[in-house]
Design an enzyme around this catalytic site. Sequence first.
Site, PDB file in Angstrom:
ATOM      1  CB  SER A  18      14.856  13.280 -17.262  1.00  0.00           C
ATOM      2  OG  SER A  18      14.379  13.857 -16.057  1.00  0.00           O
ATOM      3  CD  GLU A  57       8.737   5.223 -22.715  1.00  0.00           C
ATOM      4  OE1 GLU A  57       8.450   4.970 -21.550  1.00  0.00           O
ATOM      5  OE2 GLU A  57       9.396   6.230 -23.054  1.00  0.00           O
ATOM      6  CE  LYS A 114      14.791   8.449 -16.671  1.00  0.00           C
ATOM      7  NZ  LYS A 114      14.398   7.063 -16.492  1.00  0.00           N
ATOM      8  CG  HIS A 156       6.962 -18.260 -21.091  1.00  0.00           C
ATOM      9  ND1 HIS A 156       5.599 -18.393 -20.915  1.00  0.00           N
ATOM     10  CD2 HIS A 156       7.340 -19.313 -21.851  1.00  0.00           C
ATOM     11  CE1 HIS A 156       5.180 -19.491 -21.523  1.00  0.00           C
ATOM     12  NE2 HIS A 156       6.216 -20.067 -22.112  1.00  0.00           N
TER      13      HIS A 156
END
Length: 443
Positions: free
Chosen positions: A261, A274, A267, A140
């Site tokens: 970024s 992803e 970043k 979980h």
Amino acid sequence: MAALSKSTDVDWRLAPYDLAGSRAHARVLQRAGLLSVDELARMIGALTELSAEVAAGSFTPVEADEDVHEALERGLLEKLGELGGKLRAGRSRNDQVATDLRLYLRHNVRTLVHEIAALEKALIGLALRYRDVAAPGMTHLQHAQPVLIAHQLLAHAHAFSRDVGRLFDWDKRAAVSPLGSGALAGSSLALDPDAVAIELGFDRAADNSIDAVSDRDFAAEFCFVAALLGVHLSRLGEEVVLWTSTEFGWARLDDAWATGSSIMPQKKNPDIAELARGKAGRFIGNLTGLLAMLKGLPLAYDRDLQEDKEPVFDSIEQLLLLLPAVTGMIATLTLQPDVMEASAPQGFALATDVAEWLVSSGVPFRSAHEISGAMVAYCEEAGLELDELDDEQLAGIDERLTPEVRSVLHVDGALAARRARGGTAPERVAEQLSSLAEQARRH
Ligand code: ARG
């Protein structure tokens, strides 16, 4: 109608396989007495030339060609004149396209297996590098019990190893040749479908020509394996996204395998992870789209079947793009052992060990669970960790909590105790490392 019918943009990928099928077909035509030895030699010569032109990109489809088969027939006729027309005997685009797609897929699946094996090796390499490092094991997404991070990395490797197994199994069923089935009923010419099959690397020819021209099980089954592989890549991607977040801080991506970024200079984004997660949706879509197209088709060939190619090509091409990137990302990942180890016992992750310790001194598990739960509740209230309770506090919670309970309040002990097959004990993980490495070598 012509614009709708046309499929060369998509099916041109089948050209090398179609030409290989044509060479094999020409040979059986000659053996059946339908081509002379000289005609066969000219036919093979022209097909070989055409193959080279296709490979070099100097022969390509023109506007009037409906599909890859028509374009290549045009190419042959341009070279051989009337003789080129003899190749159509005993063959239809229906058995031809079914054969081409099987050949394309069997060939590309071999490359896919190599790419999956490379990822397995990267995961094994990472597990080996951090083989002694404990981390919070989660259910979980909450701290559950400590595990070796290698155990978790190898859990991913096992899934990829099963995917390879599925592709090997798939190949056994895909190794049946439709050539010889003609449009749907077979051919009255004395051709030898088994000889063509063997020449093309299949195990044998199909037993039922109607089945052979309509069967796209091999495509659907492949798309399922691709979708499941995509889901496994997505799950791994999601863990990398979490682990590289500031909140987790378990892992750092190599600069070369991350992106920056355009506006935020600090970043470092896990784009590969992803994209792995995102593309899984696409692989699942390819499978469901194909199944929906197949559903309700009457036997034998129907033009709907032309729509079988895009999902197959897309799944293969996207996986061959994605896998090397994921492998590079995993192979260059740096884990943060200090962060993981400090976090491993937190969240009262050793509460199960307390309960099991009580069980081994004769307390029924039901009561042991309650006693251990009371210990957790006490600690939460007092702002303490389990191993910070003194003898008095322990006895106050339950008299069966003697000072000896501290022997299980260490992550190392908790790991070492799980030494039955499948457990996270270092010796079991070491065994997995060698057996998985052996499997990956064979893939
Ligand atoms: N382009 C077609 C396909 O992909 C080839 C077979 C066409 N056969 C036919 N009878 N129209 O399925």
